[in-house]
Design an enzyme around this catalytic site. Structure first.
Site, PDB file in Angstrom:
ATOM      1  CG  HIS A 182       5.178   4.563   9.073  1.00 25.75           C
ATOM      2  ND1 HIS A 182       4.345   3.689   8.410  1.00 25.75           N
ATOM      3  CD2 HIS A 182       5.766   5.305   8.099  1.00 25.75           C
ATOM      4  CE1 HIS A 182       4.419   3.894   7.109  1.00 25.75           C
ATOM      5  NE2 HIS A 182       5.285   4.881   6.889  1.00 25.75           N
TER       6      HIS A 182
ATOM      7  NE  ARG B 117      -1.209   2.471   2.948  1.00 21.20           N
ATOM      8  CZ  ARG B 117      -0.646   3.556   3.479  1.00 21.20           C
ATOM      9  NH1 ARG B 117      -0.486   4.662   2.748  1.00 21.20           N
ATOM     10  NH2 ARG B 117      -0.202   3.552   4.735  1.00 21.20           N
ATOM     11  CG  ASP B 118       3.508   4.187   2.903  1.00 19.89           C
ATOM     12  OD1 ASP B 118       3.300   5.124   2.125  1.00 19.89           O
ATOM     13  OD2 ASP B 118       4.188   4.315   3.941  1.00 19.89           O
TER      14      ASP B 118
ATOM     15  CG  ASN C 252       7.709   3.433   3.966  1.00 18.18           C
ATOM     16  OD1 ASN C 252       7.243   4.129   4.843  1.00 18.18           O
ATOM     17  ND2 ASN C 252       7.106   3.272   2.796  1.00 18.18           N
TER      18      ASN C 252
ATOM     19  CB  CYS D  49       4.377  10.995   1.772  1.00 12.43           C
ATOM     20  SG  CYS D  49       2.857  11.938   1.975  1.00 12.43           S
TER      21      CYS D  49
END
Length: 312
Positions: A220, A26-27, A262, A253
């Site tokens: 996170h 997802r991210d 990440n 993002c």
């Protein structure tokens, strides 16, 4: 051929087991310039689960205008079947419309996403922090009524590219506002990767003073400044046992251009394996998955461990 593994030397002060909350599907993929075929996404999720990652956030039911890369959320869950549903397959929802779609798809867990700063709340959600909380309240209530597990993400907890440093008390206020809605878990996000170990320690201590203990907190971290593993270790020593990570270090993002990848799941697993902390993840299978996904995306994985083990 089996790849090298870290020498295990148990480290004191760490939990016996850590839950890795995998966000790559997802991210990780939401920030890709080109949309990834649904079939590839489904295979990615299957491979992640097969590698031992129990919790995998699969997709997001946001408007395709916001995140066109995840416009196929319903189709993805249809392809995954039962493997894409249940409390260990969360999906992101921004509002009640997103929740409606998620409920129709039969999900078992959802995540909402707030902000610690006003500027990012406006850029990411098109409304103030207070208005965002009002929007999320019925989402959380309805999700709980439906028996779903609910997570709350809070972005910009360690710095904001528009507002600069964010006071710890302000971050704690934003976190408490969402947790007071009844969420089961909080994920504090270092969206632009500027956090440091002392900052992590201070925020977790403040959250604990607000009644949000580390048993309900996940972390996170982004590795923009190379601090993700150091920050993770600090969080684990403070009692956190849930760490968000993205296989291959995918992600960022789309609304904060300084937010790079990440924390890579492989790098996290290498550190935890070496410290004697259980994760249930097969590092060899995970690296193979990362290499496969990098091939689908047409570029090498940024994970240090993947590079070291594959000679990339």
């Amino acid at each position: 051929m089996s790849r090298a593994l870290p020498q295990t030397e148990p480290m004191t002060g760490l939990p016996e087991r850590v839950t890795i909350y995998e966000v790559g599907a997802r991210d990780g993929l939401q920030n890709e310039k080109a949309s990834v075929p649904t079939e590839v996404k489904a295979e990615f999720v299957r491979r992640l689960v097969a590698a031992g990652l129990e919790t995998v956030e699969t997709t997001s039911f946001v408007s395709p205008r916001w995140v066109p890369q995840l416009a196929d959320a319903t189709e993805l869950l249809d392809q995954l079947g039962e493997a894409g549903r249940g409390p260990l397959r969360p999906v992101l929802v921004p509002n009640e419309r997103g929740l409606d779609r998620a409920l129709e798809a039969g999900v078992g867990a959802v995540a909402i996403f707030g902000s610690a700063t006003e500027t990012f709340a406006q850029k990411n959600l098109g409304r103030s922090r207070a208005e965002s909380v009002e929007m999320f309240a019925p989402v959380v209530q309805r999700a709980q009524d439906a028996g779903l597990w609910v997570r709350a993400y809070v972005s910009m907890c360690f710095g904001d590219p528009w507002e600069g440093p964010v006071p710890v008390a302000q971050v704690a206020d934003a976190c408490a506002e969402l947790m007071d809605l009844g969420c089961d878990q909080l994920s504090v996000g270092d969206t632009i990767g500027t956090g440091t170990a002392g900052h992590v320690e201070a925020l977790l201590a403040e959250l604990d003073r607000r009644g949000i203990g580390t048993d309900r907190v996940g972390v996170h971290f982004h590795d923009t400044y190379g601090q993700a593993l150091a920050n993770t270790l600090t969080a684990l020593r403070a009692g956190v046992t849930v760490v968000d990570a993205s296989t291959g270090g995918l992600g960022g993002c789309p609304y904060a251009k300084s937010a790079t990848g990440n924390l890579a799941t492989e790098d996290l697993v290498w550190m935890l394996d070496g410290a004697g902390v259980e994760t249930g993840v097969d590092l060899d299978a995970l690296v193979s998955t990362s290499v496969w996904m990098a091939e689908q995306l047409g570029r090498p994985s940024p994970s240090r461990v993947v590079k070291a083990l594959t000679g990339a």
